[in-house]
Design a protein around this motif. Structure first.
Motif, short mmCIF file in Angstrom:
data_model
loop_
_atom_site.label_atom_id
_atom_site.label_comp_id
_atom_site.label_asym_id
_atom_site.label_seq_id
_atom_site.Cartn_x
_atom_site.Cartn_y
_atom_site.Cartn_z
N LYS A 1 7.65 8.61 12.38
CA LYS A 1 7.78 9.81 13.23
C LYS A 1 6.45 10.56 13.30
CE LYS A 1 12.55 10.86 12.18
NZ LYS A 1 13.32 11.57 11.20
N VAL A 2 5.77 10.66 12.17
CA VAL A 2 4.48 11.36 12.15
C VAL A 2 3.45 10.58 12.98
CG1 VAL A 2 2.56 12.05 10.66
CG2 VAL A 2 4.92 12.49 9.93
N THR A 3 3.50 9.24 12.86
CA THR A 3 2.56 8.41 13.62
C THR A 3 2.77 8.62 15.12
OG1 THR A 3 2.56 6.83 11.81
CG2 THR A 3 1.72 6.03 13.92
N GLU A 4 4.04 8.78 15.54
CA GLU A 4 4.31 9.07 16.96
C GLU A 4 3.62 10.36 17.40
OE1 GLU A 4 8.57 8.99 17.44
OE2 GLU A 4 8.57 6.86 16.89
N GLN A 5 3.61 11.35 16.51
CA GLN A 5 2.93 12.62 16.86
C GLN A 5 1.42 12.41 16.96
OE1 GLN A 5 4.51 15.36 17.82
NE2 GLN A 5 6.38 14.18 17.51
N TYR A 6 0.86 11.58 16.08
CA TYR A 6 -0.57 11.26 16.18
C TYR A 6 -0.85 10.61 17.55
CZ TYR A 6 -2.46 12.28 11.49
OH TYR A 6 -2.93 12.91 10.36
N ILE B 1 0.86 -1.19 0.00
CA ILE B 1 0.00 0.00 0.00
C ILE B 1 0.89 1.24 0.00
CG2 ILE B 1 -1.98 1.16 1.05
CD1 ILE B 1 -2.65 -1.36 2.58
N PRO B 2 1.08 1.87 -1.18
CA PRO B 2 1.82 3.14 -1.20
C PRO B 2 0.97 4.20 -0.50
CG PRO B 2 1.49 2.23 -3.43
CD PRO B 2 0.59 1.50 -2.52
N ALA B 3 1.58 4.97 0.41
CA ALA B 3 0.77 5.95 1.15
C ALA B 3 1.60 7.15 1.55
CB ALA B 3 0.18 5.31 2.40
N PHE B 4 0.99 8.33 1.53
CA PHE B 4 1.66 9.53 2.02
C PHE B 4 1.96 9.36 3.51
CE2 PHE B 4 -0.92 11.13 -1.56
CZ PHE B 4 0.14 11.53 -2.37
N SER B 5 3.09 9.92 3.94
CA SER B 5 3.55 9.69 5.32
C SER B 5 2.65 10.34 6.35
CB SER B 5 4.96 10.27 5.49
OG SER B 5 5.82 9.68 4.58
N ILE B 6 1.98 11.40 5.94
CA ILE B 6 1.18 12.14 6.93
C ILE B 6 -0.28 12.09 6.50
CG2 ILE B 6 1.70 14.38 5.83
CD1 ILE B 6 1.61 15.62 8.64
N GLY B 7 -1.12 11.59 7.35
CA GLY B 7 -2.55 11.55 7.06
C GLY B 7 -3.01 10.18 6.63
N ARG B 8 -2.72 9.82 5.37
CA ARG B 8 -3.30 8.56 4.87
C ARG B 8 -2.72 7.34 5.58
NH1 ARG B 8 -3.37 9.48 -0.51
NH2 ARG B 8 -5.29 10.61 -0.14
N THR B 9 -1.40 7.35 5.86
CA THR B 9 -0.80 6.21 6.57
C THR B 9 -1.50 5.98 7.90
OG1 THR B 9 1.37 6.40 5.55
CG2 THR B 9 1.33 5.47 7.76
N GLN B 10 -1.76 7.05 8.64
CA GLN B 10 -2.37 6.90 9.96
C GLN B 10 -3.83 6.46 9.84
OE1 GLN B 10 -0.51 9.73 9.07
NE2 GLN B 10 1.30 8.88 10.03
N GLU B 11 -4.54 6.96 8.82
CA GLU B 11 -5.93 6.54 8.60
C GLU B 11 -5.98 5.04 8.27
OE1 GLU B 11 -8.81 8.52 8.44
OE2 GLU B 11 -7.96 10.54 8.60
N LEU B 12 -5.01 4.58 7.46
CA LEU B 12 -4.97 3.16 7.08
C LEU B 12 -4.67 2.29 8.31
CD1 LEU B 12 -3.03 3.52 3.73
CD2 LEU B 12 -5.26 2.42 3.94
N LEU B 13 -3.69 2.69 9.11
CA LEU B 13 -3.36 1.92 10.32
C LEU B 13 -4.56 1.85 11.24
CD1 LEU B 13 0.21 3.25 11.26
CD2 LEU B 13 -0.36 0.99 10.37
N PHE B 14 -5.25 2.98 11.35
CA PHE B 14 -6.41 3.09 12.23
C PHE B 14 -7.50 2.11 11.79
CE2 PHE B 14 -10.27 5.39 13.62
CZ PHE B 14 -9.96 5.54 14.96
#
Ligand SMILES: [Zn+2]
Length: 449
Positions: free
Chosen positions: A269-274, A227-240
């Motif tokens: 790193k971005v996910t850690e901020q989320y 799953i190619p995904a932008f590091s900020i936003g979509r990655t976290q939505e997908l993990l969620f």
């Protein structure tokens, strides 16, 4: 009072708007031009003398990427941002400085130290006063925009008590991780994004089920799911969403077994901020925390840090064909670690690729979406035997219906709406819709200003 656009006037990148009133000048965002608009110079070509503050709506690079050029031009004022955005800006700029300008670690650190000393994190909903040499103060506040973590709508009250509202980028309504865009009281002028002014997003409500269905189909033949995904936003939505699928899946079933691999140091790193700013999640997301779940750091989620581990994993998946879900950037397959996975695994017919975001013309992602049987990856022709799936519903942006809803939810109707951050066609399409719901609103197109 007037608003001047130094970017995002006829397209979606390079956001940089200037509010000028008799007492002060403020900048809202300072982003780079990307994609088709990339040829535009990042140099600050307007006079920065007298600019009192820079206000940042969110940490996407097309809203912050020209900060280095602004500082180089001599801007030495404060940078205001919401608390989460203030943490995300250095992370995103660090990546941009490394990739775009090729700066080494020491150079990047020196620059980011300056940014951090200028940064003023402001809690959501708190009014901040900028005192003036003469006359009453100018005030502003940030409220949640639902687009990515920290994203904000900016409301500014000028010294003549005029309210100017910048929507920034707005999120879709009804997504599960972040709350909906905030309701705004009033605006003498609303500067509104129009990225999807003429489009509807299909499948926001059903995206999790669609993701589940695609992954379950691929369980049957094994192999990797990329799953190619932008590091900020979509990655976290997908993990969620993936965590939610796992939480509701059968014990001892394949969902409990399959590793979910996050192979992107920036996304990690971005996910850690989320995770750090859980207080800005939606009520639904917080309920999952209350149920002792870990929506972004669940047991089967593995983070790959070093490049050696990344290369070893690519090779292992290529040789073994074992099942794994891999989320890696970039979202359009134009760079980043996803490229190595695609090079190694596209020729395998048990590989699945899920394209969950917009794929711009000319990118590798667009070629895969078009069903090309061989594609150039890293200057090498590669046969595509993998199954490629398009998955809608994961846009971080409001669609036309969301943009209309945002305007109709104002407590009193905006007097003027200036459309920006959209193609001329998108601006025109949204203007037509807005004229139907607000006959008394003066609707202006940024592309004609
Ligand atoms: Zn954005």
């Amino acid at each position: 009072m007037k608003v001047i656009h130094h970017g995002a006037r006829t397209g979606v990148t390079g956001s940089c708007h200037e509010l000028v009133d008799e007492q002060c000048r403020l900048l809202v965002d300072c982003g780079v031009f990307q994609g088709k608009e990339k040829s535009a110079s990042p140099d600050i070509e307007f006079d920065i003398k007298g600019i009192q503050a820079l206000l940042i709506t969110h940490a996407h690079i097309d809203h912050i990427g020209r900060i280095p050029w602004l500082l180089a031009a001599g801007y030495n004022g404060p940078i205001y941002a919401s608390e989460a955005t203030a943490h995300l800006v250095p992370i995103m700029l660090d990546d941009g400085l490394k990739i775009q300008l090729g700066l080494n670690k020491e150079q990047r650190k020196r620059f980011l130290d300056i940014v951090n000393t200028r940064m003023r994190p402001i809690p959501y909903h708190c009014w901040v006063q900028l005192s003036q040499m003469v006359g009453p103060p100018v005030k502003f506040r940030f409220t949640p925009a639902g687009h990515i973590l920290g994203s904000s709508i900016v409301e500014i009250e000028t010294s003549q008590s005029k309210r100017v509202v910048f929507s920034g980028d707005l999120g879709s309504y009804g997504t599960s991780l972040l709350p909906d865009p905030s309701v705004v009281e009033r605006a003498d002028m609303l500067v509104l994004e129009s990225t999807y002014g003429g489009k509807r997003h299909e499948g926001v409500d059903t995206r999790q089920q669609a993701l589940k269905a695609i992954i379950e189909r691929s369980f049957e033949n094994g192999g990797a799911i990329l799953i190619p995904a932008f590091s900020i936003g979509r990655t976290q939505e997908l993990l969620f969403d993936i965590e939610n699928i796992i939480a509701h899946s059968q014990p001892n079933g394949p969902w409990q077994e399959i590793p979910i691999i996050l192979d992107s140091p920036l996304a990690a790193k971005v996910t850690e901020q989320y995770q750090q700013f859980k207080r800005f999640w939606s009520a639904e997301a917080k309920e999952r925390l209350d149920a002792f779940r870990h929506p972004m750091a669940f047991e089967s989620c593995v983070r790959i840090e070093t490049h050696d581990h990344h290369e070893a994993l690519v090779e292992r998946l290529r040789i073994s064909g074992e099942p794994a879900v891999v989320i890696a950037s970039s979202g359009m397959c134009t760079g980043g670690r996803i490229v190595n996975y695609l090079k190694a695994l596209l020729p395998n017919n048990n590989t699945d690729v899920i394209l969950a975001g917009y794929q711009a013309e000319g990118t590798l992602g667009a070629q895969l979406l078009a069903g090309n049987s061989n594609v150039k990856v890293d200057n090498k022709m590669v046969d595509v035997k993998a199954q490629v799936h398009a998955l809608s519903g994961y846009s971080a942006h409001a669609d036309s219906q969301d943009l209309i809803r945002f305007v109709t939810e104002f407590e009193s109707e905006p007097k003027v709406i200036r459309l920006v951050h959209g193609s001329p066609d998108a601006q025109k399409a949204l203007a037509e819709k807005l004229r139907i719901i607000g006959a008394n609103i003066d609707i202006q197109l940024g592309c004609e200003s």
